[in-house]
Design a protein around this motif. Structure first.
Motif, PDB file in Angstrom:
ATOM      1  N   ILE A 157       0.841  -1.203   0.000  1.00 51.29           N
ATOM      2  CA  ILE A 157       0.000   0.000   0.000  1.00 51.29           C
ATOM      3  C   ILE A 157       0.874   1.250   0.000  1.00 51.29           C
ATOM      4  N   GLU A 158       1.925   1.262   0.829  1.00 53.28           N
ATOM      5  CA  GLU A 158       2.826   2.406   0.855  1.00 53.28           C
ATOM      6  C   GLU A 158       3.475   2.623  -0.502  1.00 53.28           C
ATOM      7  N   LYS A 209       2.349   1.543  -3.540  1.00 52.33           N
ATOM      8  CA  LYS A 209       1.341   1.882  -4.553  1.00 52.33           C
ATOM      9  C   LYS A 209       0.926   3.348  -4.478  1.00 52.33           C
ATOM     10  N   TYR A 210       0.742   3.856  -3.257  1.00 56.01           N
ATOM     11  CA  TYR A 210       0.237   5.216  -3.092  1.00 56.01           C
ATOM     12  C   TYR A 210       1.308   6.230  -2.728  1.00 56.01           C
ATOM     13  N   LEU A 227       3.221   6.444  -0.058  1.00 59.43           N
ATOM     14  CA  LEU A 227       3.132   6.873   1.334  1.00 59.43           C
ATOM     15  C   LEU A 227       4.442   6.617   2.068  1.00 59.43           C
ATOM     16  N   ASN A 238       1.509  13.778   1.526  1.00 61.02           N
ATOM     17  CA  ASN A 238       0.631  12.642   1.800  1.00 61.02           C
ATOM     18  C   ASN A 238      -0.122  12.762   3.111  1.00 61.02           C
TER      19      ASN A 238
END
Length: 62
Positions: free
Chosen positions: A47-48, A50-51, A53, A61
């Protein structure tokens, strides 16, 4: 009573701990086990990535 934590994304097991019983635990637990959700390290990293973060020195962010 036990609290079992599973990954909200992949459903993988994260942890299991004992906790004191509360007056409402029977309504919240199934077979004496309550389920909680979190993110496993692999899904958190995905998730980090992909986005974008958790980057240092930038507050875009937030």
């Amino acid at each position: 009573m036990k609290i079992k934590t599973i990954c909200a994304w992949c459903g993988g097991f994260i942890s299991e701990t004992n906790c004191p019983e509360t007056k409402n635990f029977q309504a919240l637990a199934k077979d004496g086990v309550m389920i909680s959700h979190g993110l496993c390290p692999a899904c958190r990293l995905a998730i980090e990535t992909k986005y974008g973060l958790n980057k240092k020195g930038d507050d875009k962010n937030v």
